[in-house]
Design a protein around this motif. Sequence first.
Motif, PDB file in Angstrom:
ATOM      1  N   ASP A 162      26.593  35.080  13.766  1.00 29.19           N
ATOM      2  CA  ASP A 162      27.629  35.882  14.192  1.00 29.19           C
ATOM      3  C   ASP A 162      27.239  36.305  15.745  1.00 29.19           C
ATOM      4  O   ASP A 162      26.020  36.588  15.978  1.00 29.19           O
ATOM      5  CB  ASP A 162      27.163  37.374  13.639  1.00 29.19           C
ATOM      6  N   ALA A 163      28.193  35.823  16.258  1.00 29.31           N
ATOM      7  CA  ALA A 163      28.083  36.047  17.778  1.00 29.31           C
ATOM      8  C   ALA A 163      27.893  37.714  18.393  1.00 29.31           C
ATOM      9  O   ALA A 163      27.377  37.804  19.504  1.00 29.31           O
ATOM     10  CB  ALA A 163      29.415  35.348  18.612  1.00 29.31           C
ATOM     11  N   ASN A 164      28.216  38.379  17.594  1.00 27.75           N
ATOM     12  CA  ASN A 164      28.154  39.719  17.968  1.00 27.75           C
ATOM     13  C   ASN A 164      26.775  40.613  17.281  1.00 27.75           C
ATOM     14  O   ASN A 164      26.881  41.865  17.446  1.00 27.75           O
ATOM     15  CB  ASN A 164      29.431  40.498  17.297  1.00 27.75           C
ATOM     16  N   ARG A 165      26.137  39.778  16.752  1.00 23.10           N
ATOM     17  CA  ARG A 165      24.806  40.541  15.896  1.00 23.10           C
ATOM     18  C   ARG A 165      23.552  39.729  16.520  1.00 23.10           C
ATOM     19  O   ARG A 165      23.389  38.542  16.470  1.00 23.10           O
ATOM     20  CB  ARG A 165      25.136  40.415  14.349  1.00 23.10           C
ATOM     21  N   PRO A 166      23.047  40.680  17.246  1.00 21.69           N
ATOM     22  CA  PRO A 166      21.628  39.911  17.960  1.00 21.69           C
ATOM     23  C   PRO A 166      20.616  39.910  16.698  1.00 21.69           C
ATOM     24  O   PRO A 166      19.534  38.712  16.991  1.00 21.69           O
ATOM     25  CB  PRO A 166      20.978  41.245  18.569  1.00 21.69           C
ATOM     26  N   ASP A 167      20.683  40.273  15.397  1.00 19.88           N
ATOM     27  CA  ASP A 167      19.963  39.945  14.524  1.00 19.88           C
ATOM     28  C   ASP A 167      20.351  38.355  13.472  1.00 19.88           C
ATOM     29  O   ASP A 167      19.526  38.044  12.584  1.00 19.88           O
ATOM     30  CB  ASP A 167      19.672  40.800  13.481  1.00 19.88           C
ATOM     31  N   ALA A 168      21.313  37.988  13.971  1.00 18.48           N
ATOM     32  CA  ALA A 168      21.892  36.688  13.421  1.00 18.48           C
ATOM     33  C   ALA A 168      20.809  35.620  13.726  1.00 18.48           C
ATOM     34  O   ALA A 168      20.498  35.506  14.694  1.00 18.48           O
ATOM     35  CB  ALA A 168      23.302  36.439  13.590  1.00 18.48           C
ATOM     36  N   ASP A 169      20.812  34.436  12.770  1.00 15.88           N
ATOM     37  CA  ASP A 169      20.055  33.322  13.164  1.00 15.88           C
ATOM     38  C   ASP A 169      20.725  32.492  14.305  1.00 15.88           C
ATOM     39  O   ASP A 169      19.840  31.932  15.179  1.00 15.88           O
ATOM     40  CB  ASP A 169      19.988  32.445  11.901  1.00 15.88           C
ATOM     41  N   TYR A 170      21.995  32.467  14.172  1.00 18.45           N
ATOM     42  CA  TYR A 170      22.756  31.616  15.118  1.00 18.45           C
ATOM     43  C   TYR A 170      23.920  32.539  15.889  1.00 18.45           C
ATOM     44  O   TYR A 170      24.465  33.280  15.233  1.00 18.45           O
ATOM     45  CB  TYR A 170      23.574  30.315  14.670  1.00 18.45           C
ATOM     46  N   ALA A 171      23.914  32.518  17.124  1.00 15.96           N
ATOM     47  CA  ALA A 171      25.063  33.123  17.869  1.00 15.96           C
ATOM     48  C   ALA A 171      26.031  32.390  18.528  1.00 15.96           C
ATOM     49  O   ALA A 171      27.212  32.632  18.834  1.00 15.96           O
ATOM     50  CB  ALA A 171      24.377  34.034  19.067  1.00 15.96           C
ATOM     51  N   GLY A 172      25.776  30.851  18.574  1.00 15.11           N
ATOM     52  CA  GLY A 172      26.739  29.687  18.825  1.00 15.11           C
ATOM     53  C   GLY A 172      26.643  28.709  17.961  1.00 15.11           C
ATOM     54  O   GLY A 172      25.342  28.251  17.497  1.00 15.11           O
ATOM     55  N   VAL A 173      27.786  27.875  17.882  1.00 11.97           N
ATOM     56  CA  VAL A 173      27.848  27.047  16.950  1.00 11.97           C
ATOM     57  C   VAL A 173      26.845  25.779  17.439  1.00 11.97           C
ATOM     58  O   VAL A 173      26.335  24.970  16.485  1.00 11.97           O
ATOM     59  CB  VAL A 173      29.255  26.512  17.108  1.00 11.97           C
ATOM     60  N   SER A 174      26.779  25.413  18.501  1.00 11.48           N
ATOM     61  CA  SER A 174      26.090  24.369  19.177  1.00 11.48           C
ATOM     62  C   SER A 174      24.544  24.312  18.728  1.00 11.48           C
ATOM     63  O   SER A 174      23.867  23.338  18.734  1.00 11.48           O
ATOM     64  CB  SER A 174      25.913  24.261  20.756  1.00 11.48           C
ATOM     65  N   LEU A 208      28.521  38.843   9.641  1.00 15.00           N
ATOM     66  CA  LEU A 208      27.897  39.881   8.988  1.00 15.00           C
ATOM     67  C   LEU A 208      28.581  41.051   8.871  1.00 15.00           C
ATOM     68  O   LEU A 208      27.818  42.065   9.188  1.00 15.00           O
ATOM     69  CB  LEU A 208      26.468  39.733   9.786  1.00 15.00           C
ATOM     70  N   GLY A 209      29.569  41.089   8.376  1.00 16.50           N
ATOM     71  CA  GLY A 209      30.377  42.552   8.214  1.00 16.50           C
ATOM     72  C   GLY A 209      29.997  42.643   6.576  1.00 16.50           C
ATOM     73  O   GLY A 209      29.163  42.093   6.198  1.00 16.50           O
TER      74      GLY A 209
END
Length: 476
Positions: free
Chosen positions: A43-55, A21-22
Motif C-alpha cells: 500500500d503506497a499510502n500506508r507507512p506500515d505496509a511491507d511494500y510501497a512500490g512494486v519494484s 490496506l482498506g
Amino acid sequence: MNDNVIDSLKAERKKALIAGLGASGESAKKAFEHFNVETLTFDANRPDADYAGVSHVDWSQIGAVAASPGFSPNSEILAAARENAVPIISEVGLARQIAASDSAQWVGITGTNGKTTTTEMTAAMIRFAGIDAAAVGNIGVPVTQSVLEKHEAYVAELSSFQLHYTNAAGLDCAAITNLADDHLDWHGSFEAYAADKAKIFENTKKAIVYNADDEKTALIAQNAKVGEGCIKIGFTLLEPQEGQIGIKNGSIVNRSQAGDGSGKRFVAKLSDFPFMCAADGNMYPHLAADALCALAVVFGLGIDNAKALEALRRFSPGDHRIKTVAVKKTDGTDIVFVDDSKATNSHAAAASLNSFADKSVVWIAGGKAKGARFEQLIRTQKQKIKAAVIIGVEQKEMREAFESEAPEIPVVYISPEPAGTVMQRAVEQAGRRAEDADCVLLAPACASMDQFKSYAERGDCFAKAAREYAEKPAQS
C-alpha cells in the motif's frame, strides 16, 4: 495451484500479498492469518505496509495476491502479479473458499444502482423468518470478517470491482438490479463492466433475479450459465408475465415459480408498504423496483411469503435514499426537502427525478462528474425540473447539458468557495425558487469527493441546511 488458495499457500509454503490496506484488505489479512498463512502487504499510502512500490516486491515469496477493490486490473501491482504468474483473488472469493464447507445460504446482489437498499431489504426479510442473516460486502462489512463469525446466511452487496476477481460464485440466489454506464475508467468499457457484473450469476443453485425492464440485465440473465434446477425470476414495474414478479392494479403480483409452496399469486397492495410511496400516494419507482428484486430473491430462497411481506412492511430505507428531511410550511401545500444523496450517477438521479410530478422539482445536482456527460439525463427528465441549482467543482458538464438540452430551465451555479457553505447556499437558492407543493431534491448524479468526504456527509449537510431554511419565517 489448488482451488483453495489457503491450502495451496500452505502446501507451497508461500505468503499471501495483501494489495491495499482498506477495510477489505485488513479483513483478508486477518483471515489468512487466522488459518496460519503468512502475509505481506502492499500500500503506497500506508507507512506500515511491507511494500510501497512494486519494484521492491519479492515475488518468489508470494503465492497469491488478495486484491482490494481500489486496484483496477491495469494497476501496476496486479499487472506485475500476472507477469509473475501469481494468482489474484478478491476478498469475496477468499470468503467463499473459507466458507465452502459450511451449510450457510449465500445471496449476492449487484447492479449499478439500488444494491444497498435491496441488500438491506433482503437481509431483513430473511432475519424476520428466523434465520441468522448477515448483510455483508460493499454495504460496509467485509465478507471475510463475517464468515469467520459464522452465520446461517450471507447477503452480499457486490460491486463490479469485487466481482472482477471472483470466479464461479456458485451462490444460492443472485440478483442484478440494473445496468448503466458507471466506473468505465476502472473497467475500460461498458462491455467489460457488464461482464464483471454478469459473473454473479455463474453456477447459481436456486434462483437468479433480473430486472425485466432493463434489456441489458435481461439479456445477461437469458444467457447465464446456472446450476441444474435454478430458476430465473424477472421483476418489473409493469404487469408481470409468466416467470416474473411485478405490479398490477396497484398490487404486487407474483407470477414466478418461486415461493414458499403456498401457490399464492397475489401478494400485497403497494399501499401496505409506506416507504414505497410519497405523501401524495405516488410510487417511488426505484424503491419499488428494489423491493420487487428483494422479494424475488427471498421467494427464490423459499422463505415464508407471509413473513417476508411482514418484514417488508416494517422496512425503512437507510439515510440518503429519497428521504424527506424537512418540510417548509406555506399558505398552500407544503414544500418538501428530499435527500437522495446516494444518487451518485445519472441512472440513479433519473429514477429519483421520475418519482415526482412534472415541473415540481427544484433540483440540486453536481459534484465530481467522473468523466460522465449529462445530456441524456437532462433531455429525458427536463419535464420534471422547474429549476436547478448546481454545486461542485466540476460544473462545466452540467452547464453544457442544460445549455444544449433545456436552455429554458432557470439554473443557478453555486461557487465552490467557500467550501464550508456550499450546501447552505445551494439550499437557500433552491428554496427561493420552490413554491407550494414543490420538492427541493438533492439527487446529484455525481460523486461527492470533490467537496465532501462521502455521499453521507453531503446528505447530512443538505438535511441540516434544509431544516434551517424550513424553520425561517416566510418573507413578506
